[in-house]
Design an enzyme around this catalytic site. Structure first.
Site, PDB file in Angstrom:
ATOM      1  N   ASP A  15     144.832  24.456  66.732  1.00 45.12           N
ATOM      2  CA  ASP A  15     144.810  25.551  65.762  1.00 45.12           C
ATOM      3  C   ASP A  15     146.212  25.950  65.305  1.00 45.12           C
ATOM      4  O   ASP A  15     146.454  27.099  64.945  1.00 45.12           O
ATOM      5  CB  ASP A  15     144.083  26.789  66.324  1.00 45.12           C
ATOM      6  CG  ASP A  15     142.709  26.436  66.859  1.00 45.12           C
ATOM      7  OD1 ASP A  15     141.980  25.720  66.159  1.00 45.12           O
ATOM      8  OD2 ASP A  15     142.378  26.859  67.985  1.00 45.12           O
ATOM      9  N   LYS A  18     147.421  22.174  61.738  1.00 45.65           N
ATOM     10  CA  LYS A  18     147.548  20.740  61.455  1.00 45.65           C
ATOM     11  C   LYS A  18     146.869  20.378  60.149  1.00 45.65           C
ATOM     12  O   LYS A  18     147.338  19.529  59.414  1.00 45.65           O
ATOM     13  CB  LYS A  18     146.932  19.902  62.592  1.00 45.65           C
ATOM     14  CG  LYS A  18     147.724  19.930  63.868  1.00 45.65           C
ATOM     15  CD  LYS A  18     147.045  19.126  64.951  1.00 45.65           C
ATOM     16  CE  LYS A  18     145.691  19.676  65.314  1.00 45.65           C
ATOM     17  NZ  LYS A  18     145.694  21.016  65.888  1.00 45.65           N
ATOM     18  N   GLY A  42     138.390  21.524  64.550  1.00 52.09           N
ATOM     19  CA  GLY A  42     138.080  22.000  63.206  1.00 52.09           C
ATOM     20  C   GLY A  42     139.355  22.237  62.431  1.00 52.09           C
ATOM     21  O   GLY A  42     140.338  22.711  62.978  1.00 52.09           O
ATOM     22  N   HIS A  43     139.341  21.833  61.183  1.00 58.59           N
ATOM     23  CA  HIS A  43     140.484  22.087  60.314  1.00 58.59           C
ATOM     24  C   HIS A  43     140.037  22.967  59.176  1.00 58.59           C
ATOM     25  O   HIS A  43     138.939  22.798  58.666  1.00 58.59           O
ATOM     26  CB  HIS A  43     140.955  20.797  59.652  1.00 58.59           C
ATOM     27  CG  HIS A  43     141.754  19.921  60.548  1.00 58.59           C
ATOM     28  ND1 HIS A  43     142.597  20.397  61.509  1.00 58.59           N
ATOM     29  CD2 HIS A  43     141.852  18.586  60.596  1.00 58.59           C
ATOM     30  CE1 HIS A  43     143.171  19.376  62.109  1.00 58.59           C
ATOM     31  NE2 HIS A  43     142.729  18.264  61.581  1.00 58.59           N
ATOM     32  N   GLN A 225     143.299  19.109  68.034  1.00 62.31           N
ATOM     33  CA  GLN A 225     143.697  19.849  69.253  1.00 62.31           C
ATOM     34  C   GLN A 225     145.225  19.866  69.434  1.00 62.31           C
ATOM     35  O   GLN A 225     145.957  19.742  68.460  1.00 62.31           O
ATOM     36  CB  GLN A 225     142.996  19.274  70.480  1.00 62.31           C
ATOM     37  CG  GLN A 225     141.507  19.526  70.449  1.00 62.31           C
ATOM     38  CD  GLN A 225     140.664  18.288  70.551  1.00 62.31           C
ATOM     39  OE1 GLN A 225     141.122  17.191  70.744  1.00 62.31           O
ATOM     40  NE2 GLN A 225     139.371  18.471  70.404  1.00 62.31           N
TER      41      GLN A 225
HETATM   42  P1  GDP Z   1     144.361  23.120  62.953  1.00 64.92           P
HETATM   43  O1  GDP Z   1     143.213  22.924  63.845  1.00 64.92           O
HETATM   44  O2  GDP Z   1     145.666  22.894  63.645  1.00 64.92           O
HETATM   45  O3  GDP Z   1     144.265  22.397  61.646  1.00 64.92           O
HETATM   46  O4  GDP Z   1     144.385  24.662  62.595  1.00 64.92           O
HETATM   47  P2  GDP Z   1     143.252  25.510  61.848  1.00 64.92           P
HETATM   48  O5  GDP Z   1     142.951  24.902  60.542  1.00 64.92           O
HETATM   49  O6  GDP Z   1     142.138  25.867  62.730  1.00 64.92           O
HETATM   50  O7  GDP Z   1     144.039  26.866  61.693  1.00 64.92           O
HETATM   51  C1  GDP Z   1     145.022  27.027  60.862  1.00 64.92           C
HETATM   52  C2  GDP Z   1     144.703  28.228  60.016  1.00 64.92           C
HETATM   53  O8  GDP Z   1     145.911  28.770  59.627  1.00 64.92           O
HETATM   54  C3  GDP Z   1     143.945  27.892  58.752  1.00 64.92           C
HETATM   55  O9  GDP Z   1     143.128  28.952  58.394  1.00 64.92           O
HETATM   56  C4  GDP Z   1     145.070  27.707  57.736  1.00 64.92           C
HETATM   57  O10 GDP Z   1     144.671  27.944  56.412  1.00 64.92           O
HETATM   58  C5  GDP Z   1     146.035  28.727  58.210  1.00 64.92           C
HETATM   59  N1  GDP Z   1     147.453  28.435  57.966  1.00 64.92           N
HETATM   60  C6  GDP Z   1     148.096  27.251  58.053  1.00 64.92           C
HETATM   61  N2  GDP Z   1     149.414  27.432  57.815  1.00 64.92           N
HETATM   62  C7  GDP Z   1     149.597  28.752  57.575  1.00 64.92           C
HETATM   63  C8  GDP Z   1     150.731  29.556  57.306  1.00 64.92           C
HETATM   64  O11 GDP Z   1     151.874  29.104  57.244  1.00 64.92           O
HETATM   65  N3  GDP Z   1     150.503  30.887  57.145  1.00 64.92           N
HETATM   66  C9  GDP Z   1     149.261  31.443  57.235  1.00 64.92           C
HETATM   67  N4  GDP Z   1     149.129  32.754  57.063  1.00 64.92           N
HETATM   68  N5  GDP Z   1     148.169  30.710  57.497  1.00 64.92           N
HETATM   69  C10 GDP Z   1     148.337  29.393  57.677  1.00 64.92           C
END
Ligand code: GDP
Length: 431
Positions: A15, A18, A42-43, A225
């Protein structure tokens, strides 16, 4: 160095964001490949005003040019995959998708087994999403797993299913005293049908990737992850069942490891964690809520509130070391805006001893206390100010934000070539 093959990995507990960076690189990629995990990940991708939540299909699916590949290292729940394909089709996206015939299939008894095992393990459980991931991985290693390609060969599928079904049903019922009523015949016909529906996507992805590499195509290997959930290098047993360090990108896709030139470590500016495990920099609940709500730290897949805390450089340093991270992407710096001061954990205090490298011992992790250095914060920013900052590049960022970034770089020994200050594609600065 030629950046023909890039791996993206999480350096914390997942989270980290990525999805956004994968999506960013996917614009320039011919192939975007998932190499591990399953629909426990989940992304979230934000494109214009549209939000896409993907669990299995690689983020590159939003680009017509990129071929999306589910590699052999992924564990696939075919029902979930078909639902995800259909969701995209409803939004007029026809996925350009290929699925490795060697990827293992999550069967209904794996989900039932996950339930039983998680209760059995109690406090030592990983905080499983109960989607059958650990049991499907166990069956792979036991060597009676079902692979995606088997769904296209009814005779072989039946032969393997009898072994796998009986083994799991017996354990669920005779060891754990749970019931499992789904019959072998029922599962056989249901999964043959999934095979038919998925047939056009199933192929020898390993060979296709090799040929693509020879033709100088750009390939992005997308991890799910994060390092602390890795079954070898993470806080075992509080982790997941497929490796997620960069080395596994080779195993889980069939791409030779010496073909990989760039490893981007995605690092959130603070830390979040779903499920059990020691969490050295965790904020007490009274302080956690503000950060959790501001950062929207609720699970993409489960909606569970995440535990949150300050960034932990012991963790990042380990991730950089075990994944050979060449570039850091520091995410969600906008979320820390408005805090008067920001704590950075630089080492652990374990029984009065200063520890700089991640201990393997769970006993030590349970009693570790963070040693913080405190850095000054920066002011809140609205969308317009963020747009202006992005336009003016890294040097225009608030001085204290740059100090924070450079502090991290110095302590972990890798440059942050990507800085993210908002969820949108455009809210990203490259250095
Ligand atoms: P992943 O599993 O690593 O892909 O992470 P997730 O997608 O679950 O969580 C990332 C969340 O943070 C998503 O809702 C993105 O839209 C959001 N996000 C990513 N980069 C940024 C950022 O620089 N600032 C903010 N506020 N949100 C971000």
């Amino acid at each position: 160095m030629n950046n023909q093959i890039t791996v993206i990995v999480g350096t914390q507990w997942g989270d980290e964001g990525k999805g956004k960076i994968t999506d960013f690189f996917a614009q320039q990629s011919d192939y975007v490949v998932r190499f591990q995990g399953g629909n426990n990940a989940g992304h979230t991708l934000v494109v214009g005003d549209e939000v896409y939540k993907l669990h299995l299909i690689p983020s590159g699916v939003l680009y017509p040019k990129a071929v999306s590949i589910i590699g052999n290292g992924v564990v696939v729940d075919p029902k979930v995959l078909l639902e995800e394909i259909s969701e995209l089709q409803k939004r007029d996206i026809e996925p350009n998708l290929k699925v490795s015939q060697r990827a293992h299939v999550i069967m209904p008894y794996h989900i039932a087994m996950d339930e039983a095992i998680s209760s059995h393990q109690g406090q030592l459980a990983a905080g499983s999403t109960k989607r059958g991931i650990a049991p499907v991985c166990a069956d792979k290693v036991y060597r009676h797993g079902i692979r995606v390609g088997d769904l296209l060969e009814p005779k072989l599928f039946k032969e393997k299913l009898v072994k796998s079904y009986n083994f799991n049903k017996d354990i669920i019922e005779k060891v754990f005293n749970n019931s499992f009523d789904n019959t072998l015949e029922n599962i056989f016909s249901e999964y043959l049908e999934y095979g038919k529906q998925l047939a056009k996507y199933i192929t020898d992805t390993e060979v296709e990737l090799f040929q693509a590499f020879k033709q100088n195509k750009k390939i992005l290997l997308e991890g799910a992850q994060g390092m602390s959930l890795d079954p070898d290098h993470g806080m075992y047993p509080h982790g997941t069942s497929t490796n997620n360090v960069a080395g596994y990108a080779s195993v889980g896709t069939g791409v030779g490891f010496n073909c990989i030139s760039r490893v981007v470590g995605i690092t959130k500016a603070y830390v979040s964690r779903v499920g059990n495990s020691p969490f050295v920099t965790e904020l007490p609940e009274a302080e956690a809520k503000a950060l959790r709500d501001k950062g929207n730290e609720y699970g993409t897949t489960t909606g569970r509130p995440r535990r949150v805390g300050w960034i932990d450089l012991v963790q990042i340093r380990q991730a950089v070391r075990v994944s050979g991270v060449t570039d850091l992407a520091i995410m969600k710096l906008d979320i820390l805006a408005g805090f008067p001061e920001i704590k950075v954990c630089v080492a652990y205090d374990i029984n009065g001893e200063r520890v700089e490298e991640m201990p393997a011992s769970l006993t030590k992790l349970r009693i570790a206390k963070p040693i913080y250095e405190i850095l000054p914060g920066w002011s809140d920013m609205n969308d317009e100010q963020i747009t202006e900052l992005v336009k003016n590049g890294y040097n225009a960022l608030p001085e204290n934000m740059k100090k924070y970034i450079e502090f991290i770089e110095n302590k972990v020994g890798v440059k942050a070539t990507i800085v993210s200050i908002g969820p949108k594609r455009s809210q990203t600065i490259l250095r």
